[in-house]
Write a protein that holds these residues in place. Structure first.
Motif, PDB file in Angstrom:
ATOM      1  N   GLY A  74       0.781  -1.227   0.000  1.00  0.00           N
ATOM      2  CA  GLY A  74       0.000   0.000   0.000  1.00  0.00           C
ATOM      3  C   GLY A  74       0.815   1.280   0.000  1.00  0.00           C
ATOM      4  O   GLY A  74       0.273   2.373  -0.118  1.00  0.00           O
ATOM      5  N   THR A  75       2.155   1.176   0.143  1.00  0.00           N
ATOM      6  CA  THR A  75       2.985   2.379   0.137  1.00  0.00           C
ATOM      7  C   THR A  75       3.661   2.526  -1.229  1.00  0.00           C
ATOM      8  O   THR A  75       4.232   1.556  -1.732  1.00  0.00           O
ATOM      9  N   ASP A  76       3.603   3.715  -1.798  1.00  0.00           N
ATOM     10  CA  ASP A  76       4.257   3.939  -3.084  1.00  0.00           C
ATOM     11  C   ASP A  76       5.747   4.179  -2.864  1.00  0.00           C
ATOM     12  O   ASP A  76       6.161   5.214  -2.346  1.00  0.00           O
ATOM     13  N   LEU A  77       6.563   3.193  -3.244  1.00  0.00           N
ATOM     14  CA  LEU A  77       8.002   3.281  -2.978  1.00  0.00           C
ATOM     15  C   LEU A  77       8.689   4.357  -3.806  1.00  0.00           C
ATOM     16  O   LEU A  77       9.718   4.888  -3.423  1.00  0.00           O
ATOM     17  N   THR A  78       8.131   4.685  -4.969  1.00  0.00           N
ATOM     18  CA  THR A  78       8.792   5.681  -5.814  1.00  0.00           C
ATOM     19  C   THR A  78       8.709   7.078  -5.211  1.00  0.00           C
ATOM     20  O   THR A  78       9.447   7.969  -5.605  1.00  0.00           O
ATOM     21  N   LYS A  79       7.798   7.254  -4.231  1.00  0.00           N
ATOM     22  CA  LYS A  79       7.643   8.584  -3.629  1.00  0.00           C
ATOM     23  C   LYS A  79       8.598   8.787  -2.440  1.00  0.00           C
ATOM     24  O   LYS A  79       8.765   9.910  -1.965  1.00  0.00           O
ATOM     25  N   ILE A  80       9.161   7.692  -1.918  1.00  0.00           N
ATOM     26  CA  ILE A  80      10.003   7.805  -0.722  1.00  0.00           C
ATOM     27  C   ILE A  80      11.381   8.308  -1.112  1.00  0.00           C
ATOM     28  O   ILE A  80      12.037   7.757  -1.995  1.00  0.00           O
ATOM     29  N   LYS A  81      11.799   9.375  -0.458  1.00  0.00           N
ATOM     30  CA  LYS A  81      13.102   9.952  -0.810  1.00  0.00           C
ATOM     31  C   LYS A  81      14.188   9.519   0.196  1.00  0.00           C
ATOM     32  O   LYS A  81      15.337   9.350  -0.157  1.00  0.00           O
ATOM     33  N   SER A  82      13.789   9.344   1.441  1.00  0.00           N
ATOM     34  CA  SER A  82      14.800   9.096   2.475  1.00  0.00           C
ATOM     35  C   SER A  82      15.312   7.657   2.431  1.00  0.00           C
ATOM     36  O   SER A  82      14.536   6.707   2.364  1.00  0.00           O
ATOM     37  N   GLU A  83      16.644   7.532   2.445  1.00  0.00           N
ATOM     38  CA  GLU A  83      17.269   6.214   2.385  1.00  0.00           C
ATOM     39  C   GLU A  83      16.887   5.343   3.584  1.00  0.00           C
ATOM     40  O   GLU A  83      16.591   4.166   3.442  1.00  0.00           O
ATOM     41  N   ASP A 110      15.004   1.667   3.735  1.00  0.00           N
ATOM     42  CA  ASP A 110      15.601   0.452   4.290  1.00  0.00           C
ATOM     43  C   ASP A 110      14.550  -0.508   4.853  1.00  0.00           C
ATOM     44  O   ASP A 110      14.700  -1.715   4.767  1.00  0.00           O
ATOM     45  N   TYR A 111      13.502   0.069   5.426  1.00  0.00           N
ATOM     46  CA  TYR A 111      12.425  -0.741   5.989  1.00  0.00           C
ATOM     47  C   TYR A 111      11.802  -1.633   4.908  1.00  0.00           C
ATOM     48  O   TYR A 111      11.485  -2.791   5.151  1.00  0.00           O
ATOM     49  N   TYR A 112      11.655  -1.071   3.694  1.00  0.00           N
ATOM     50  CA  TYR A 112      11.063  -1.848   2.611  1.00  0.00           C
ATOM     51  C   TYR A 112      12.080  -2.763   1.942  1.00  0.00           C
ATOM     52  O   TYR A 112      11.763  -3.856   1.496  1.00  0.00           O
ATOM     53  N   ARG A 113      13.340  -2.289   1.904  1.00  0.00           N
ATOM     54  CA  ARG A 113      14.385  -3.122   1.298  1.00  0.00           C
ATOM     55  C   ARG A 113      14.511  -4.439   2.051  1.00  0.00           C
ATOM     56  O   ARG A 113      14.779  -5.477   1.477  1.00  0.00           O
ATOM     57  N   ARG A 114      14.343  -4.347   3.377  1.00  0.00           N
ATOM     58  CA  ARG A 114      14.458  -5.523   4.210  1.00  0.00           C
ATOM     59  C   ARG A 114      13.384  -6.539   3.839  1.00  0.00           C
ATOM     60  O   ARG A 114      13.565  -7.735   3.976  1.00  0.00           O
ATOM     61  N   GLN A 115      12.243  -6.042   3.363  1.00  0.00           N
ATOM     62  CA  GLN A 115      11.128  -6.941   3.096  1.00  0.00           C
ATOM     63  C   GLN A 115      11.200  -7.572   1.725  1.00  0.00           C
ATOM     64  O   GLN A 115      10.484  -8.519   1.434  1.00  0.00           O
ATOM     65  N   MET A 116      12.024  -6.989   0.826  1.00  0.00           N
ATOM     66  CA  MET A 116      12.117  -7.621  -0.497  1.00  0.00           C
ATOM     67  C   MET A 116      13.564  -7.814  -0.885  1.00  0.00           C
ATOM     68  O   MET A 116      14.407  -6.956  -0.705  1.00  0.00           O
ATOM     69  N   GLN A 117      13.867  -9.000  -1.358  1.00  0.00           N
ATOM     70  CA  GLN A 117      15.221  -9.302  -1.778  1.00  0.00           C
ATOM     71  C   GLN A 117      15.191  -9.944  -3.144  1.00  0.00           C
ATOM     72  O   GLN A 117      14.130 -10.358  -3.633  1.00  0.00           O
ATOM     73  N   MET A 118      16.364 -10.018  -3.754  1.00  0.00           N
ATOM     74  CA  MET A 118      16.411 -10.468  -5.139  1.00  0.00           C
ATOM     75  C   MET A 118      17.470 -11.562  -5.310  1.00  0.00           C
ATOM     76  O   MET A 118      18.518 -11.508  -4.689  1.00  0.00           O
ATOM     77  N   ILE A 119      17.168 -12.521  -6.165  1.00  0.00           N
ATOM     78  CA  ILE A 119      18.143 -13.548  -6.542  1.00  0.00           C
ATOM     79  C   ILE A 119      18.438 -13.347  -8.024  1.00  0.00           C
ATOM     80  O   ILE A 119      17.527 -13.227  -8.823  1.00  0.00           O
ATOM     81  N   PHE A 120      19.728 -13.289  -8.336  1.00  0.00           N
ATOM     82  CA  PHE A 120      20.107 -12.900  -9.692  1.00  0.00           C
ATOM     83  C   PHE A 120      20.398 -14.092 -10.578  1.00  0.00           C
ATOM     84  O   PHE A 120      20.515 -15.230 -10.118  1.00  0.00           O
ATOM     85  N   GLN A 121      20.559 -13.771 -11.863  1.00  0.00           N
ATOM     86  CA  GLN A 121      20.713 -14.824 -12.861  1.00  0.00           C
ATOM     87  C   GLN A 121      22.073 -15.517 -12.822  1.00  0.00           C
ATOM     88  O   GLN A 121      22.159 -16.729 -12.826  1.00  0.00           O
ATOM     89  N   ASP A 122      23.128 -14.704 -12.796  1.00  0.00           N
ATOM     90  CA  ASP A 122      24.448 -15.273 -13.020  1.00  0.00           C
ATOM     91  C   ASP A 122      25.151 -15.565 -11.701  1.00  0.00           C
ATOM     92  O   ASP A 122      25.619 -14.658 -11.038  1.00  0.00           O
ATOM     93  N   PRO A 123      25.232 -16.835 -11.328  1.00  0.00           N
ATOM     94  CA  PRO A 123      25.824 -17.134 -10.013  1.00  0.00           C
ATOM     95  C   PRO A 123      27.309 -16.802  -9.966  1.00  0.00           C
ATOM     96  O   PRO A 123      27.897 -16.754  -8.892  1.00  0.00           O
ATOM     97  N   PHE A 124      27.932 -16.560 -11.140  1.00  0.00           N
ATOM     98  CA  PHE A 124      29.366 -16.279 -11.120  1.00  0.00           C
ATOM     99  C   PHE A 124      29.668 -14.798 -10.948  1.00  0.00           C
ATOM    100  O   PHE A 124      30.774 -14.432 -10.630  1.00  0.00           O
TER     101      PHE A 124
END
Lengths: 574, 309
Positions: free
Chosen positions: A375-384, A388-402
Motif C-alpha cells: 500500500g505504500t508507493d516506494l517511488t515517492k520515498i526519498k529518504s534512504e 531500508d524498511y522496505y528493502r528488508r522486506q524484499m530481496q532479489m536472486i540474480f541470474q548469473d551465479p558467477f
C-alpha cells in the motif's frame, strides 16, 4: 561404411594439479543424413569431442588415444595443414554464438564468396551465385541484396542462418554443431532446428549436434549419446533414450527436465551430479529466526502492485534534454502480486521483464508509474533510511551465479552483510549462528561459511545467493532467471529448494524466466511480456491450457515438445 | 562436501596462479631479488654502509677522488672510489638510493590514493562528475609529467623562503611527482569500476540497501585492485626516474641530502676530468633499480592478464 567414426577417443587436459581426463574412451558413429545428438551437462566433455574431431582442441588439451575416421580415412593424426583442408571443406562447423562466428568487418558476401572460392575453386562469379543460392536455402529473404550487408545488420537468428550457410558452403560431408541455438530465443530456435534438420536430410549430410538442451535433442536428433563426466553412459535412438532410458544418470537427467505439459510437485531423483547437503526440514517457523520478522505491517490482498510503470533508457545522448532520444523498455505495465503467491513474468530477451523487477526493487527509477508495496508507493520515498524498511522486506536472486557474489569476500561475510547492515542481530556471535543456520537451510552445510565463492559450483553459488537473500527475512523474493545459467539437474535442485522455501516461509515471489516449462512448474499466476508491454495475465493452468493473447499462443506453440520424455517416477500435480 | 578447512592467506597465496607463474619465471625471480637487495641495502644504509658520507668527522679530504679499489691507485677501503670531498661512492649510493626510494614509494602511494579515489567516484557516479574528472585528467595528460613537477616545484620555491623550502623540499617533490601521476590510476580504476558496478554482486548490495560509499570500498575497490598493482609497480620505476631527473636538473632534493639523481649531477661535472666513477656508479645503480622494478611490473602484468599468456 560409416561417415564419421570415432573410436575409443580419449582426451586429456594436463594441468599443474594433475591430468584431467575430459573424455574417457568414447565411441560414436554418424551415418549420412543422420543427426546424432551428444547431450550432457557442463564438464561432461561433449564440446571437447567436437573440437578434437576438427583439430581445434584448446591447449593444453591433447588426444591421448583413439582414432577418428572420416569416410574410412583416419583424420586424427593429420598435421595442421591437412586438417585445415578438411575443416570447413569436408566438416562444417556451427558454433554457439552467431555474433562471434562472423567477421564484423566483412560483408556476408566477402565471407561466403571467399570461403566458397577457397574450397570449391569456382571463380568469383559462380561463387557469388552459389552464395546467394545458399542464403536462399537457409531462408534469408531477398538474398541478392542482403548478401551485401554486414553481420551487425542481421538479427541473432538471421546471423545464425548465415553461419549455417557458411558451414554448408563447401558442401561438407559432416556438420558439427556445438550448442547452435543456445544463444537464440525459443521462437528462432525452433526455426533454426527445423532448417538444420531439413538441410541434413536433403543433402545427406551427417550431423553431430552437441547440446545440453533436451528440447533440442527431442526436436532434431535421430540418435542420442549421453555423456557424463567424460564417459559415454548410454547411446540409442532418440525415442528409446527419452522414453525409456536405462542408465540411472539418463533417468535422473530426464526426470529433471521441466515439463511443458504437466505440473510436478517436485523434481525427483536429481542428486546424481551434485549431492545436496541434508536440509533441516523439521523446524518450527514460529520459533525459528526466519519467522521472527514481526515488525512488518500486515497486508490484506495484494502485497505488491505496480501501476502504469514506464521505463525509458537513453538511446542517443545529447547535451540538451530535448535532443535526447529514448528507447522505451517498459511501457505502461500494471499488475498485482497477491500475498503468498508466486507470480511469473515470461517473455523473450529484451521484453523488459528484468527491467520491471529492477524497478520494483529500486535498482532503476521508473520514468513514470508507481510501485506499491503493502500500500505504500516506494517511488515517492526519498529518504534512504525510510527505504531500508522496505528493502528488508524484499530481496532479489540474480541470474548469473558467477557474478552475483563478491569473490573477495568469504561466504560468511557475504551472507552476514545484510544482517549486519540492517542490524538484525545483536551480537557478532548471533550473526554467525544465523548465517550457519541459513547455509544449512539452503542445503549447503555449515562448512561453506569459511570458504570463498570461487570454490563452489554454479548451483552451490546460487544457494549462497539464496541464503543472502533470505538473510533479511524478506517476505517478497524476486527471482530473476535464477536457473537459466545452470545445468538441468542443478536447475531442478534449485527449483525444488525455492519451492520448499516458498512453502515453509510463506514467501511471496516474483519469478522471472524466459523458459515456459520452468514457469509452469513454479508459478501460480503468469504475466506474459512482449516488447515492454504486458500482453496477458492469467492463472498458470489457464495460460497453458487456454491462452487468450495471440502472442502467448505463439510462444506456447514454439515450446519444445517433450511429450516423448519418460514419465516414470514423476509426481504429477493435478 | 569436504570438512571445513579454513585456509590462511599465506596458504591461499602459495596455491595461487600468481605464485606459480612467479616460481616458473626466472626473470621475475632475479628482478625481485635485485629489487629487494637494493631496497634493503638502502633502508639499512646506516648499518651496512662502510662510511657515513654526511658525517664530516668520517671524511678525510686526503682520500678525495680515489678511483675504484681494483684500479692501480685504488684504495681497498673504497670499493667504487671516492668523490672530490673524499666520500665513499658506495656509501653515497646506498644513502642516495634511500632518498630516491622514499620519494618514489611515497609519490606512488600519493598518486594511488588520489587516482583510485577519483577513478572510483568517476566510474560509479557517472554523468557530470565523471565528465568533469575525466576532462581534468585529459588536460593534465596534455602536459608532460616532468613539466607539471617542475611547475609545482617552481611555485613552491616562490611561496616558501629558501631555508624553509630546503627543509620541506622532499615533501614538495613527493607531491609534485605524485600529482603528475594520478591520471593513469584514475583512468584504469574508472574503467574497471564501470565494468564492476554493473555486475550482479554490486546490484545485490544495492538491493540490500548498502550505501554507495560502502559499496565502493567494500565491494568495488578490492575487485579493481589487480590492474592498479601492475600500474603501481611500473609507476614506481617512473617515479624514481622522475625524481632523478628533477634532482639532476637541480630542482629536486637539496645537495645536503643527495639522492641518486643529485649524485649523478655532481659526478657529471667531473666526467671530463677523468673521474668517471663519481657519476657512472650512481647511474648504474639507478639503471639496475629501475630495470628490475620494470621487469617485475611486466611480469605482474602478464601474470594477471590471462589473455597475454
Amino acid at each position: 561404411m560409416e561417415l564419421l567414426q570415432i573410436n575409443d577417443l580419449k582426451i586429456q587436459f594436463p594441468s599443474r594439479r594433475g591430468t584431467v581426463d575430459a573424455v574417457k574412451g568414447v565411441t560414436l558413429t554418424v551415418k549420412p543424413g543422420e543427426v546424432l545428438g551428444v547431450v550432457g551437462e557442463s564438464g561432461a566433455g561433449k564440446s571437447t569431442i567436437g573440437n578434437a574431431v576438427i583439430g581445434l582442441l584448446e591447449p593444453p588439451g591433447r588426444v591421448a588415444g583413439g582414432d577418428v575416421y572420416l569416410k574410412g580415412e583416419q583424420i586424427n593424426n593429420l598435421d595442421r595443414d591437412a586438417i585445415r583442408k578438411i575443416r570447413g571443406r569436408r566438416i562444417g562447423m556451427i558454433f554457439q554464438d552467431p555474433l562471434t562466428s562472423l567477421d564484423p568487418l566483412q560483408t556476408i558476401e566477402q565471407q561466403l564468396v571467399e570461403t566458397i572460392d577457397l574450397h570449391l575453386k569456382l571463380g568469383a562469379e559462380k561463387s557469388l551465385e552459389r552464395a546467394i543460392d545458399l542464403l536462399d536455402q537457409v531462408g534469408i529473404p531477398n538474398p541478392a541484396e542482403r548478401i551485401k550487408h554486414y553481420p551487425h545488420q542481421f538479427s541473432g537468428g538471421m546471423r545464425q542462418r548465415v553461419v549455417i550457410a557458411l558451414a554448408l558452403c563447401a558442401e561438407p560431408e559432416v556438420i558439427i554443431a556445438d550448442e547452435p541455438t543456445t544463444a537464440l530465443d525459443v521462437s528462432i530456435q525452433a526455426q533454426i532446428l527445423e532448417l538444420m534438420r531439413r538441410l541434413c536430410r536433403e543433402k545427406q549430410v551427417g550431423m553431430l549436434i552437441i547440446t545440453h538442451d533436451m528440447g533440442v535433442i527431442a526436436d532434431i536428433t535421430d540418435r542420442v549419446a549421453v555423456m557424463y563426466r567424460g564417459d559415454l553412459v548410454e547411446e540409442g535412438t532418440t525415442q528409446k533414450i527419452l522414453g525409456d532410458p536405462d542408465h540411472p544418470y539418463t533417468k535422473s537427467l530426464i526426470s529433471a527436465v521441466p515439463r511443458p505439459d504437466v505440473r510436478l510437485h517436485r523434481f525427483p531423483m536429481v542428486d546424481y551430479i551434485e549431492k545436496e547437503e541434508d536440509r533441516k526440514k523439521d523446524f518450527d517457523i514460529s520459533t525459528h529466526w526466519l519467522g521472527q520478522a514481526q515488525d512488518f505491517d500486515a497486508v490484506e490482498g495484494s502485497l505488491v502492485s505496480v501501476e502504469n510503470l514506464v521505463m525509458k533508457f537513453i538511446s542517443k545522448e545529447a547535451l540538451l534534454k530535448k535532443n535526447r532520444q529514448y528507447f522505451t523498455a517498459v511501457d505502461n505495465v500494471s499488475f498485482d502480486i497477491r500475498q503468498g503467491e508466486v507470480f511469473g513474468l515470461v517473455g523473450e530477451s529484451g521484453s523488459g521483464k528484468s527491467t520491471v523487477a529492477r524497478m520494483i526493487c529500486g535498482l532503476y527509477k521508473p520514468a513514470s508509474g508507481s510501485v506499491n508495496f503493502g500500500g505504500t508507493d516506494l517511488t515517492k520515498i526519498k529518504s534512504e533510511t525510510e527505504l531500508d524498511y522496505y528493502r528488508r522486506q524484499m530481496q532479489m536472486i540474480f541470474q548469473d551465479p558467477f557474478s552475483s557474489l563478491n569473490g573477495r569476500m568469504k561466504v560468511m561475510d557475504i551472507v552476514a552483510e545484510p544482517i549486519r547492515f540492517h542490524k538484525l542481530a545483536s551480537s557478532n556471535q548471533e550473526v554467525e549462528t544465523i548465517v550457519l543456520d541459513l547455509l544449512e537451510h539452503v542445503g549447503l552445510g555449515r562448512a561453506a561459511a569459511l570458504r570463498y565463492p570461487h570454490e563452489f559450483s554454479g548451483g552451490q553459488r546460487q544457494r549462497i545467493s539464496i541464503a543472502r537473500a533470505l538473510a533479511t527475512r524478506p517476505r517478497f523474493l524476486i527471482c530473476d532467471e535464477p536457473t537459466s545459467a545452470l545445468d538441468v539437474s542443478i536447475q531442478a535442485q534449485i527449483l525444488n529448494l525455492l519451492k520448499d522455501l516458498q512453502e515453509e516461509l510463506g514467501l511471496t515471489m516474483l519469478f522471472i524466466s524466459h523458459d515456459l516449462p520452468v514457469i509452469r512448474q513454479m508459478c501460480d499466476r503468469v504475466g506474459v511480456m512482449k516488447m515492454g508491454q504486458l500482453v496477458e495475465v492469467s492463472e498458470t493452468e489457464t495460460l497453458f491450457e487456454a491462452p487468450s493473447a495471440p502472442y502467448t499462443k505463439e510462444l506456447l506453440s514454439l515450446m519444445p515438445k517433450l511429450d516423448k520424455l519418460s514419465h516414470s517416477g514423476l509426481e504429477i500435480e493435478d | 562436501m569436504e570438512k571445513a578447512v579454513e585456509t590462511t592467506r599465506l596458504e591461499r597465496f602459495l596455491d595461487s596462479d600468481i605464485w606459480h607463474s612467479f616460481k616458473s619465471n626466472p626473470v621475475a625471480i632475479v628482478s625481485l631479488i635485485v629489487t629487494l637487495i637494493m631496497v634493503l641495502s638502502s633502508a639499512f644504509a646506516p648499518l651496512l654502509a662502510p662510511q657515513d658520507p654526511f658525517d664530516l668527522a668520517n671524511i678525510d679530504i686526503m682520500d678525495s677522488s680515489l678511483p675504484p679499489s681494483w684500479m692501480a691507485e685504488g684504495d681497498p677501503r673504497f670499493l667504487f672510489g671516492t668523490d672530490d670531498q673524499g666520500r665513499d661512492i658506495l656509501s653515497t649510493i646506498m644513502y642516495g638510493a634511500q632518498i630516491s626510494l622514499i620519494v618514489g614509494f611515497a609519490s606512488v602511494v600519493f598518486s594511488m590514493v588520489v587516482g583510485i579515489s577519483l577513478g572510483l567516484i568517476s566510474g560509479y557516479a557517472g554523468g557530470r562528475v565523471d565528465a568533469f574528472i575525466m576532462r581534468v585528467a585529459d588536460i593534465q595528460l596534455s602536459f608532460p609529467a616532468i613539466l607539471i613537477a617542475l611547475l609545482i616545484d617552481g611555485v613552491a620555491r616562490g611561496i616558501f623562503e629558501a631555508h624553509l623550502h630546503e627543509q620541506i623540499s622532499i615533501y614538495v617533490l613527493i607531491f609534485a611527482i605524485g600529482i603528475s601521476g594520478w591520471v593513469q590510476y584514475a583512468r584504469t580504476v574508472r574503467g574497471s569500476t564501470l565494468v564492476e558496478k554493473n555486475k550482479e554482486y554490486v546490484q545485490a548490495a544495492r538491493v540490500i540497501g548498502i550505501r554507495p560509499i560502502t559499496i565502493l570500498h567494500r565491494h568495488i575497490l578490492p575487485n579493481v585492485m589487480g590492474p592498479v598493482m601492475v600500474i603501481a609497480t611500473i609507476h614506481l620505476a617512473i617515479a624514481v626516474i622522475t625524481e632523478a631527473t628533477l634532482s639532476f636538473l637541480g630542482v629536486g632534493v637539496p645537495p645536503t641530502t643527495p639522492s641518486l639523481g643529485t649524485l649523478i649531477r655532481i659526478g657529471n661535472e667531473y666526467l671530463f676530468s677523468g673521474e668517471w666513477w663519481i657519476t657512472i656508479f650512481p647511474g648504474a645503480a639507478l639503471l639496475i633499480l629501475v630495470l628490475a622494478v620494470n621487469l617485475l611490473g611486466d611480469w605482474l602484468r602478464d601474470a594477471m592478464n590471462p589473455k597475454l599468456r
